[in-house]
Design an enzyme around this catalytic site. Structure first.
Site, PDB file in Angstrom:
ATOM      1  N   ASP A  77       0.753  -1.253  -0.082  1.00 55.16           N
ATOM      2  CA  ASP A  77      -0.119  -0.243  -0.077  1.00 55.16           C
ATOM      3  C   ASP A  77       1.044   1.067   0.006  1.00 55.16           C
ATOM      4  OD1 ASP A  77       0.878  -0.018   2.593  1.00 55.16           O
ATOM      5  OD2 ASP A  77      -0.800  -1.146   3.346  1.00 55.16           O
ATOM      6  N   ASP A  79       1.562   5.146   1.631  1.00 58.99           N
ATOM      7  CA  ASP A  79       1.424   5.967   2.773  1.00 58.99           C
ATOM      8  C   ASP A  79       2.081   7.198   2.147  1.00 58.99           C
ATOM      9  OD1 ASP A  79       0.227   4.051   4.267  1.00 58.99           O
ATOM     10  OD2 ASP A  79       1.886   3.272   5.005  1.00 58.99           O
ATOM     11  N   ASP A 153      10.535   3.733  12.920  1.00 62.67           N
ATOM     12  CA  ASP A 153      11.163   2.871  13.275  1.00 62.67           C
ATOM     13  C   ASP A 153      12.457   2.272  12.963  1.00 62.67           C
ATOM     14  OD1 ASP A 153       9.881   2.044  11.403  1.00 62.67           O
ATOM     15  OD2 ASP A 153       8.740   0.358  12.237  1.00 62.67           O
TER      16      ASP A 153
HETATM   17  P1  ATP Z   1       4.282  -2.844   5.238  1.00 59.93           P
HETATM   18  O1  ATP Z   1       4.720  -3.202   3.823  1.00 59.93           O
HETATM   19  O2  ATP Z   1       3.950  -4.059   6.087  1.00 59.93           O
HETATM   20  O3  ATP Z   1       3.124  -2.131   4.880  1.00 59.93           O
HETATM   21  P2  ATP Z   1       5.323  -0.673   6.501  1.00 59.93           P
HETATM   22  O4  ATP Z   1       6.811  -0.176   6.744  1.00 59.93           O
HETATM   23  O5  ATP Z   1       4.744   0.274   5.308  1.00 59.93           O
HETATM   24  O6  ATP Z   1       5.469  -2.184   5.916  1.00 59.93           O
HETATM   25  P3  ATP Z   1       3.273   0.190   8.030  1.00 59.93           P
HETATM   26  O7  ATP Z   1       2.811  -0.724   9.445  1.00 59.93           O
HETATM   27  O8  ATP Z   1       2.345   0.403   7.186  1.00 59.93           O
HETATM   28  O9  ATP Z   1       4.510  -0.547   7.652  1.00 59.93           O
HETATM   29  O10 ATP Z   1       3.592   1.578   8.770  1.00 59.93           O
HETATM   30  C1  ATP Z   1       4.229   2.597   7.718  1.00 59.93           C
HETATM   31  C2  ATP Z   1       5.228   3.213   8.218  1.00 59.93           C
HETATM   32  O11 ATP Z   1       4.870   3.876   9.608  1.00 59.93           O
HETATM   33  C3  ATP Z   1       6.762   2.448   8.713  1.00 59.93           C
HETATM   34  O12 ATP Z   1       7.148   2.219   7.493  1.00 59.93           O
HETATM   35  C4  ATP Z   1       7.197   3.330   9.654  1.00 59.93           C
HETATM   36  O13 ATP Z   1       7.762   4.370   9.025  1.00 59.93           O
HETATM   37  C5  ATP Z   1       6.148   3.869  10.326  1.00 59.93           C
HETATM   38  N1  ATP Z   1       5.599   3.010  11.582  1.00 59.93           N
HETATM   39  C6  ATP Z   1       4.814   1.980  11.621  1.00 59.93           C
HETATM   40  N2  ATP Z   1       4.672   1.438  12.886  1.00 59.93           N
HETATM   41  C7  ATP Z   1       5.672   2.025  13.466  1.00 59.93           C
HETATM   42  C8  ATP Z   1       6.162   1.921  14.831  1.00 59.93           C
HETATM   43  N3  ATP Z   1       5.598   1.031  15.633  1.00 59.93           N
HETATM   44  N4  ATP Z   1       7.016   2.845  15.619  1.00 59.93           N
HETATM   45  C9  ATP Z   1       7.343   3.849  14.644  1.00 59.93           C
HETATM   46  N5  ATP Z   1       7.255   4.006  13.516  1.00 59.93           N
HETATM   47  C10 ATP Z   1       6.162   3.089  12.958  1.00 59.93           C
HETATM   48 MG    MG Z   2       2.724   0.255   4.683  1.00 57.65          MG
END
Ligand code: ATP
Ligand code: MG
Length: 454
Positions: A77, A79, A153
């Site tokens: 997705d 963001d 993170d």
């Molecule tokens: P995925 O491919 O699983 O979506 P993602 O990195 O995009 O991986 P998301 O859960 O969609 O994960 O989160 C989007 C973004 O928000 C992350 O890339 C990170 O920058 C931030 N983020 C998410 N969870 C946390 C957390 N627990 N602490 C700090 N930053 C976070």
């Molecule tokens: Mg994501």
């Protein structure tokens, strides 16, 4: 003693891993020096970015989508991060929705695709934060692009794709880590894991998904702080469990969770038995279940969390059933009681919504029923709404080494036969097949059997 990295974080990056010096000089990678092209970005995400830009705001793609594009994966997705407030974002998009209470996000809907738009966020400690002009930031929750980067993170998750000039902005060293294949927590490891222990689960998920390595301190921190997972509310851990086990790398993720001592805090009843491997249980069975799940996901077939929970908790349920039967309870009531008890204990750690746990129970309680096929029973069992899942589960048990090949074959055939042939199959069962018990089960008492057959 503080390690070099910790000293670096404390001295150079400052408290909470922020480096005020870097506000003026993030690494900016121009379009000509990176591989992300607009063709790879969802049309809807581009629409959101351009609308924000035309509205006079800053707009960036951020997080997993930038990381995945740079690594050559298709993002799950997209963001978006912006300096527009949630209300301002909401007013720009007709089909948008304000989400969340403490920190509001905006979901912009385009049919089935949802683009999540978040306003730059300040770190939790920056209660009295003032910006470079000395102004107190809006209700101390929203922040600058730089703050938004440092509160994320991992460094590889803190890269921003700027719609203004298609460059990538990197405050935390994410590009270098990506090139070196490293997953590195931003800032001081202990502080960041304490702040949100779910980051340890996320580290395992990214490790399995991206084929990168953990930075040494990021890795050591998980061994040290794994127990902090117990402070996370069960509802959040349910959401994380689905991400961990239903993203297509469940088998590897599970191994990582066990290796880092996280699994025992998520599923303590199962973890307590994992060391007692005997005849392929419980580890082989669970791994086979997870491998099947991964295969189904890669083939775009549906998977239900109920089946996953059935597999994870099967050994505790089975052992509890045996215990209750040893105390004289008939098999099916024993299994029902065991199911309630094990699920009841489990949801103290990882919540399992009723809509799934009811199906999980059905899968379990149909197991003994699948072995009792004489008379009208097989026909009744076949009509059960969860027959298919229960049959798949029986096949999984057989695959893991239980002597269940005969009933599995029988049911495989039975499902496709005509009514007359089905009756013939039941008639040819005789009595022996109906009383054949799975391994490690006690014989039921004769009185109980009578009641069962009614
Ligand atoms: P995925 O491919 O699983 O979506 P993602 O990195 O995009 O991986 P998301 O859960 O969609 O994960 O989160 C989007 C973004 O928000 C992350 O890339 C990170 O920058 C931030 N983020 C998410 N969870 C946390 C957390 N627990 N602490 C700090 N930053 C976070
Ligand atoms: Mg994501």
């Amino acid at each position: 003693m503080l390690s070099l990295n910790k000293i670096f974080n404390k001295l150079v990056r400052g408290k909470n891993g922020q480096n005020p010096q870097q506000a003026r000089e993030p690494l900016i990678i121009p379009r000509s020096e990176h591989t992300i092209s607009r063709k790879q970005i969802s049309q809807h995400a581009l629409k959101v970015l351009y609308t924000l830009k035309e509205g006079g705001y800053e707009a960036y793609l951020v997080g997993g989508c930038v990381r995945d594009l740079l690594l050559g994966y298709e993002p799950k997705d997209f963001d978006v991060a912006t300096n527009a407030s949630p209300e301002q974002v909401h007013s720009l998009f007709k089909r948008s929705q304000l989400i969340g209470r403490r920190f509001k996000l905006v979901h912009v809907r385009f049919g089935r695709e949802v683009i999540e738009v978040a306003t730059f966020r300040a770190p939790p400690e920056a209660k009295q934060h003032v910006d470079t002009q000395g102004r107190i930031m809006q209700d101390n929750v929203f922040g600058t692009l730089e703050q938004d980067a440092w509160r994320r993170d991992f460094t590889i998750n803190a890269l921003y794709y700027n719609i203004r000039d298609f460059s990538i902005i990197d405050y935390t060293g994410g590009m270098a880590d990506l090139n070196a294949g490293l997953i590195r927590l931003i800032g001081d490891v202990e502080t960041r894991y304490r702040e949100d222990p779910v980051r340890m689960l996320r580290a395992c998920r990214f490790l399995a998904k991206l084929g990168l390595k953990l930075d040494k301190e990021t890795e050591q921190g998980i061994f040290d702080w794994a127990h902090l997972i117990r402070d996370i509310p069960p509802a959040r851990l349910f959401d994380e469990t689905l991400k961990l086990y239903l993203s297509g790398q469940a088998a590897m993720t599970h191994d990582l969770l066990c290796h880092y001592g996280l699994f025992e805090h998520l599923y303590p009843q199962t973890a307590a038995l994992l060391h007692e491997e005997q005849d392929g249980y419980p580890r082989t069975m669970l791994m086979k279940a997870l491998e099947n799940t991964d295969i189904r996901i890669s083939a775009n077939k549906p998977v239900t969390p109920a089946f996953l929970f059935a597999a994870i908790l099967w050994e505790p349920v089975r052992q509890r059933t045996v215990l209750l039967m040893t105390n004289g309870m008939p098999e099916i009531p024993a299994m029902q009681r065991a199911s309630s008890e094990i699920i009841g204990e489990q949801i103290q750690r990882v919540a399992i919504p009723k809509r799934y746990s009811l199906v999980t129970r059905d899968i379990w309680t149909l197991q003994p029923r699948l072995l009792k096929r004489q008379g009208k029973r097989a026909f009744k069992t076949l009509l059960h709404p969860k027959f298919r899942a229960a049959y798949d589960f029986l096949a999984l048990r057989a695959d893991a080494g239980e002597p269940l090949a005969e009933p599995v074959e029988w049911w495989t055939k039975f499902q496709t036969e005509t009514a007359t042939q089905q009756q013939a199959m039941v008639d040819s069962l005789g009595n022996e097949a109906s009383v054949k018990k799975p391994r490690r089960r006690r014989r039921r008492r004769p009185s109980a059997k009578k009641t069962e057959q009614n």
